[in-house]
Design an enzyme around this catalytic site. Structure first.
Site, PDB file in Angstrom:
ATOM      1  CB  CYS A   1      -0.969   0.005   1.182  1.00  0.00           C
ATOM      2  SG  CYS A   1      -2.379  -1.082   0.929  1.00  0.00           S
TER       3      CYS A   1
ATOM      4  CD  GLU B   1       0.829   1.444   4.648  1.00  0.00           C
ATOM      5  OE1 GLU B   1       0.241   0.694   5.436  1.00  0.00           O
ATOM      6  OE2 GLU B   1       0.759   1.307   3.410  1.00  0.00           O
TER       7      GLU B   1
END
Length: 749
Positions: free
Chosen positions: A416, A418
């Site tokens: 994702c 992050e």
């Protein structure tokens, strides 16, 4: 295996009962149902799933007892008192849904699986696809020494972590795939199975052969033979054996025949102990082994390409999904000028066969400016995402300025995006819901401090792979996140964080960009909370005598966890002011009668058999306030600016964001990527999709429709379920087609 603690901390029934009376969990509209079908573990003695207080107790105790001081020969009363108080505070925080650890921790922490598998508490991982040594790891092929490099190693790491429920980002950038040796030889792969196996007919249909007949007609003298044990490691080693046979460095005898015996693999629908669920049988593995062998045979006489390596990674991911982990999260990171990689999903046959298994991104640095072809691909396909490795290696928060080489070993991210990660490193997440925390009387600095300590303890798990142990001991990286950011900003500052834009000339490109103006009070508050996390980590590191964490903060995309508390997901804007959220259930789910009796609309799913679709009316927090904007209303430019704000003042790791854009905004993608090349470490974009098909997961509605839907709901589903069933439940029932983030890249648990 984790070292047993010399002393342990536990929460008393009296404390838990008192907390239940004092605090009401902040369930969102879908919260309790989502929890019950995602994170509540089966209790076989009682023939039911956990209740929320039991889950939180398990999770907190599983974490607090990782404190290394509890493994000392003598544990002082002061340490036990300190950690018991901290466990109580964590219980209050999580029970009230003012914060949660990652979904992975909600599912695994405090279980036997955690103690058997050192990697169990980390959501996602990163590995560089290049020949590597297995090292002192729980998996080591018998034909290799610990320090011998092998092409199979990154694929074995990927396969192992995916089967344990983690997601994996992997790098096929030119500097990695150029290290791959030339494929030396074709391999004649034979897969044999005992005719008495319950999986015999299905496996033979995919190309396996009768073991008895093959053994009668052939000799093992000139083949590489491996009989798979009925374990996760057996699947990994079978693939490694086949892959490494293609290379002289790992097949010095140059044997061209590989025989794999799958007779011992448990049949389809047999229970999987530990992680849960049921087995697939060996069939997905058989298909994968033949497919990967074909890729390698086709590459004889040349080096593997980024596309070859991504295909093999995707085939592994596809197998893990079919093997009943339900989702395998992969991110493939390729070169920004590798056209074959960027366009590989345009081959629809390959896309539908296996290339769907990863989200694909390209690695750039801040000197890269040729975003036009990438923007064109994004506009039409929603890929690739962008990962700026130069920023990740040399910056924490942007406001703190360039810190040369502060994170120099970074090579990629989790799926994702992050957390920037070095080779073999995992992400390690906890998130606070600031609005909920403040409503429940928490000082936010205290809530975020508890998150820092929670994640720090996870780094003291025993990790299965040497490459991971080395990275974790060096970096102790943590990722304390916040979710419901848009809700909290509107509630606290009465306006969105981007208050306007002003024209600014960019000397490097000669272009004029619209630079965002930020709410200064928000700048100050985010900065103070960041400092609180850093201080909590520093203080705890001093106490434990370990490295301070190399980086501390992030914004994870959230999704399933955000649904528990009913807050906006990560930094994302609510999908709509009012909406119908549709959740799909197996038609045998015991929750369905309770949902129907409570007044929720329940109907057959129009796309899948044996599936029911349930409608939940949802109102976004602050939906009626003048400053509210939904994802369908906020501009792409403001979303970029909001992500840049968080990267500047909050996150020293990265910020996961899926920017949504309207058709007329597509022409601006290239310039926005160029504008924020010095600010945003990773991002992805998708066209904003409305609800223009039947039973869409999210359907915008107006306030009147929302009110009418709410009037139809006449009971609390948790109370109704308890009254109808006595809380007796059914094992291994999950929601259908869940996703844990905006991009659909994360494992759910």
């Amino acid at each position: 295996m984790n070292t047993a603690t010399q002393a342990s901390v536990s929460l008393t029934p009296e404390f838990i009962a008192a907390t239940e009376k004092e605090i009401t969990p902040h369930w969102g509209e879908l919260g309790w149902v989502t929890y019950k079908r995602t994170y509540a573990r089966w209790l076989p003695e009682q023939q039911r799933n956990e209740e929320w207080p039991e889950t939180v107790k398990r999770v907190v105790e599983g974490n607090i007892n990782l404190d290394p001081r509890l493994q000392a020969d003598t544990v002082t009363p002061e340490v036990l008192t300190e950690l018991t108080t901290e466990a109580q505070n964590l219980f209050r925080l999580i029970y009230g849904l003012a914060a949660t650890p990652s979904g992975r921790n909600l599912w695994i922490s405090g279980t036997d699986y955690q103690h058997r598998n050192g990697d169990a508490l980390n959501n996602c991982w990163f590995i560089a696809v290049r020949p590597q040594a297995y090292g002192d790891s729980h998996i080591l092929p018998s034909y290799l020494t610990q320090d011998q490099v092998a092409v199979s190693m990154p694929f074995s790491f990927m396969f192992d972590q995916l089967m344990k429920g983690g997601g994996v980002g992997f790098s096929v950038t030119p500097n990695n795939v150029h290290q791959m040796p030339v494929v030396d030889q074709t391999v004649d792969l034979t897969i044999v199975i005992d005719p008495e196996s319950a999986s015999y007919a299905d496996s033979v249909a995919l190309g396996a052969v009768n073991r008895s007949e093959w053994m009668h007609d052939n000799s093992l003298a000139d083949v590489r033979f491996y009989r798979l044990p009925d374990t996760r490691e057996g699947w990994v080693l079978a693939n490694a054996n086949m892959m490494d046979a293609h290379f002289n460095s790992t097949n010095p005898e140059k044997k061209t025949k590989v025989v794999l015996d799958i007779s011992d693999i448990r049949p389809k629908n047999a229970p999987i102990h530990g992680f849960g669920g049921t087995a697939s049988g060996p069939m997905p593995l058989v298909e994968m082994l033949f497919d990967i062998n074909q890729i390698l045979n086709n590459a004889v006489g040349r080096q593997l390409t980024a596309v070859d390596c991504t295909d093999m990674g995707n085939m592994i991911g596809k197998t893990v999904v079919a093997g009943n982990v339900r989702r395998s999260a992969e991110l493939a990171l390729g070169g920004a000028e590798d056209d074959a990689f960027i366009t590989m999903k345009q081959d629809k046959d390959q896309l539908y066969h296996h290339r769907w298994a990863s989200n694909n991104s390209v690695a750039v640095d801040s000197d890269f400016t040729d975003y036009a072809p990438i923007a064109d691909s994004i506009q039409h396909n929603g890929e690739p995402g962008i990962v700026n490795l130069g920023l990740s290696r040399n910056y924490g928060r942007l406001i703190d300025g360039r810190q040369e080489g502060i994170d120099e070993a970074v090579e990629g991210t989790n799926p994702c995006g992050e957390i920037s990660l070095s080779n073999g490193e995992p992400c390690n997440l906890f998130e606070v819901f600031p609005s909920v925390a403040e409503e429940q009387g928490w000082q936010l600095e205290d809530a975020f401090g508890l998150g820092a300590r929670y994640t720090k303890r996870v780094t003291f798990s025993h990790y299965d792979w040497e490459v991971s142990r080395k990275a974790i001991q060096k970096n102790r990286r943590i990722g304390v996140s916040m979710s419901g950011i848009q809700d909290w900003i509107l509630k606290t500052f009465k306006q969105r964080v981007v208050t306007g834009f002003e024209a600014k000339h960019d000397a490097e490109t000669g272009k004029t960009f619209m630079q965002p103006i930020y709410n200064q009070a928000a700048v100050n508050r985010f900065n103070a909370l960041y400092q609180a996390v850093v201080k909590a980590d520093q203080d705890y590191s001093d106490t434990l005598g370990c490295q301070p964490s190399i980086k501390h903060t992030t914004v994870k995309p959230s999704g399933t966890v955000a649904k528990l508390a009913g807050v906006s997901e990560g930094m994302h804007f609510h999908y709509a002011r009012y909406l119908i959220q549709r959740i799909r259930f197996q038609d045998s789910d015991p929750l369905l009668p309770a949902l129907k009796a409570s007044g929720y609309k329940v109907e057959p799913d129009v796309y899948s058999q044996n599936t029911m679709c349930v409608e939940f009316p949802v109102k976004a927090a602050h939906a009626d306030e003048p400053a509210f904007a939904s994802a369908g209303e906020v501009s792409m430019a403001e979303q970029f600016a909001t992500q840049a704000f968080l990267q500047t003042y909050w996150s020293d790791n990265a910020v996961s964001c899926t920017v949504t854009f309207q058709p007329e905004e597509g022409q601006d993608i290239s310039d926005l990527l160029l504008q924020y090349r010095h600010t945003i470490k990773s991002t992805s974009l998708l066209p904003y999709s409305g609800a223009d098909f039947k039973q869409a997961p999210k359907e915008p509605i107006d306030a009147a429709t929302y009110d009418a839907k709410c009037q139809e709901i006449t009971a609390d589903v948790a109370e109704k379920f308890a009254a109808m069933t006595g809380n007796h439940d059914q094992k291994d029932i999950e929601l259908v087609d869940q996703s844990d983030c905006e991009s659909g890249a994360c494992p759910i648990r």
